[in-house]
Design an enzyme around this catalytic site. Structure first.
Site, short mmCIF file in Angstrom:
data_model
loop_
_atom_site.label_atom_id
_atom_site.label_comp_id
_atom_site.label_asym_id
_atom_site.label_seq_id
_atom_site.Cartn_x
_atom_site.Cartn_y
_atom_site.Cartn_z
NE ARG A 275 -12.81 -7.23 42.35
CZ ARG A 275 -11.60 -6.67 42.31
NH1 ARG A 275 -11.17 -6.13 41.16
NH2 ARG A 275 -10.85 -6.62 43.38
CB CYS B 56 -10.71 0.67 41.19
SG CYS B 56 -8.94 1.01 41.17
#
Length: 598
Positions: free
Chosen positions: A501, A555
């Site tokens: 990611r 995150c």
């Protein structure tokens, strides 16, 4: 009329003597050294919030200067290490045709559990006491007593238990002398409770205030409570009676151990932390933190360490594993707390991206007494705009209401867990600390580790007695998007998401793929092995280059970043959270996006 012979002219003894004298009671104060000389020459300089009094007391240097009488009460207010010598010196003094040991009661105004036992070897009538007098004695002839309207508090009891007719008379005299006084029939239990609190004296005497010192205090007291049992503590209501008032020019000093170091005297640590160690060894247990602090205080005395001058590095070296235990608790440790009547508030925070059945998982099996916490609805504010990210920080009033429904109180510890290595439970850990709670820890190894130990399992839903916690926002550092951008350039900004990611190869939920330019990839999953955090040494090695750096973490939506902050804390690195994280950053088309490896 009863005459009180108070042996020990320090903070406790001199305060008791001054107040009894002012209340019209007969008092003889026994002191020594330069303090005795000053008291004989100029009397006691008694500093109170309302002013300074010069009190002329009857003062002696020892038993040879006193002719004891039948109505006397001996009161010992020395340090515990001096009790044997004091008791031996006074026990066989004549009282008419008898001796003090047979004819007079002895009251011990001291910390620890050993003093009454020493006295009972010789004296027939022994009274123990829990003492709360926040006075200071640092200079000869002077005592500073900042408490009012009561000058202090006493809980008195016959030793080893029961009652005695003289207690009521003594309690009445102390009450007339402006002390809050109660008689209890289980004084040993009360003394053990006070001892648990006194184990923190060593920390106060040695170390500067810090979050790590606060964690050490909690763990040291927890260790003591496990060894001694879980007796009732001094009631909070006493703080309404004994109120500490500031006195200009007389800043309140530290504990009695702090004062001993300041004066260059011997501290009573061997009878505080050392007593916990003794009781642990006698019962086949260990108390490593209390044992280590007892040793460190003695080394500090030998080295001439100034009170309160040592830092976190010394504390971490003195108490191995402290940084880890400040963040985590092990299943066996949690089980001991539950079994010993010291259950923390237990929060089950089952949640995973794409899994909406956390509550069902909880109902199927959880740690007994655990309350389910819904991360999406209780640990986030979905009334915030989309640009705030997928899990914006909740409104503090809403978080407080939720925390109270979980049973969270001001002074009870909290343990959080989940079923995925703590990666979702860490959100509750971080939020509650951000909201002002200090004693919050994550169950290392999570639900899987509890099951592996074979400990008890409960099913269905559980509710808690409503708590009374008062929360306040902003007790941990956070970053705005602009601040995160600056930190990525000037400091260290860690991306706690999976590496693919970060590189922008996949993006399962947020508007754009990639990462904040300048951020470093540091997947929090790599902080785990078999569902538990890496060892402290491994985490310190992993983050060694961050020592002294300004560090921030993000995150996807501010959940797993909290887990990374926990791992960093174990490694001794402080870090700020970007709550909006990538979900907020990628929702703003004005924000640049980077892709590929670092």
């Amino acid at each position: 009329m009863t005459r009180y012979v108070i042996i020990g002219g320090g903070a406790v003894g001199a305060t008791a003597a001054a107040e009894l004298h002012e209340a019209g009671r007969q008092v003889i104060l026994v002191a020594r050294g330069s303090h005795l000389d000053a008291l004989r020459t100029g009397g006691l300089r008694y500093v109170r919030p309302g002013g300074v009094s010069e009190i002329r007391l009857a003062v002696v240097g020892g038993p040879d200067e006193v002719e004891l009488q039948q109505d006397d009460v001996l009161v010992v207010a020395t340090k515990s290490q001096d009790t044997e010598e004091v008791v031996r010196a006074w026990a066989w003094r004549p009282v008419g045709t008898s001796t003090a040991a047979a004819a007079l009661p002895i009251v011990l105004l001291q910390n620890g559990l050993e003093n009454e036992r020493i006295a009972l070897r010789r004296f027939a009538t022994v009274f123990g006491a829990v003492v709360w007098i926040p006075a200071s004695h640092l200079s000869p002839g002077e005592v500073v007593s900042p408490a009012e309207p009561a000058a202090g508090a006493f809980w008195l009891g016959a030793y080893p238990s029961g009652t005695h007719p003289r207690l009521a008379e003594i309690a009445e005299d102390l009450a007339d002398a402006r002390f809050h006084t109660e008689i209890v029939d289980d004084i040993q239990r009360w003394k053990a409770a006070k001892l648990i609190g006194n184990t923190g004296n060593a920390l106060d005497a040695l170390y500067r205030p810090s979050a790590l010192r606060s964690a050490a205090l909690r763990l040291t007291r927890q260790e003591a409570a496990l060894v001694l049992g879980a007796p009732a503590l001094v009631p909070d209501r006493i703080r309404e009676v004994v109120v500490i008032r500031p006195i200009p020019g007389h800043d309140r000093s530290g504990s009695s151990t702090w004062q001993s170091l300041q004066r260059g005297g011997a501290p009573e640590t061997d009878y505080l932390n050392g007593e916990v160690s003794l009781q642990a060894r006698l019962s086949g247990q260990t108390a490593p933190y209390n044992a280590a602090l007892a040793e460190r205080v003695q080394r500090a005395v030998a080295e001439g360490v100034e009170p309160g001058s040592l830092d976190d590095a010394d504390l971490a070296a003195t108490l191995p594993g402290l940084t880890r235990r400040a963040v985590l608790t092990e299943p066996a440790e949690l089980h001991r707390l539950l079994q010993n009547g010291q259950a923390p508030v237990l929060l089950d925070v089952r949640w995973a991206l794409g899994d909406t059945k956390g509550h069902d998982h909880y109902r199927a099996g959880h740690i007994p007494s655990a309350v389910y916490v819904d991360l999406d609805t209780q640990l986030a504010n979905h009334d915030a705009p989309a640009t705030a990210g997928r899990h914006p920080l909740p409104d503090i009033a809403d978080l407080q209401e939720a925390a109270r429904s979980w049973g969270v109180t001001e002074h009870r510890p909290v343990v959080v867990y989940d079923d995925n290595g703590g990666t979702s439970a860490a959100r509750a850990w971080w939020l509650l600390r951000w909201a002002g709670l200090s004693d919050v820890r994550i169950l290392d190894g999570a639900w899987k580790a509890w099951q592996a130990e074979g400990f008890e399992i409960a099913v269905g839903d559980e509710t808690a007695e409503p708590g009374d916690v008062e929360l306040s926002a902003g007790n941990l550092p956070t970053l705005t998007a602009d601040e995160a951008a600056v930190l990525a350039d000037k400091g260290v900004l860690l991306d706690a998401r999976a590496a693919e990611r970060y590189r922008g190869e996949v993006e399962p939920i947020d508007p754009r793929a990639g990462h904040i330019p300048g951020a470093r990839s540091a997947p929090t999953a790599a902080n785990l092995k078999d569902g538990a955090f890496l060892s402290t040494e491994e985490l310190r090695a992993k983050y060694a280059d961050l020592d002294g750096a300004d560090v921030g973490v993000y995150c996807g939506s501010g959940v797993t970043a909290a887990h990374e902050i926990a791992a960093l804390a174990i490694a001794g690195v402080d870090a700020a959270l970007f709550p909006g994280s990538w979900s907020a950053w990628s929702s703003d088309p004005e924000r640049p996006v980077a892709t590929g490896p670092e």
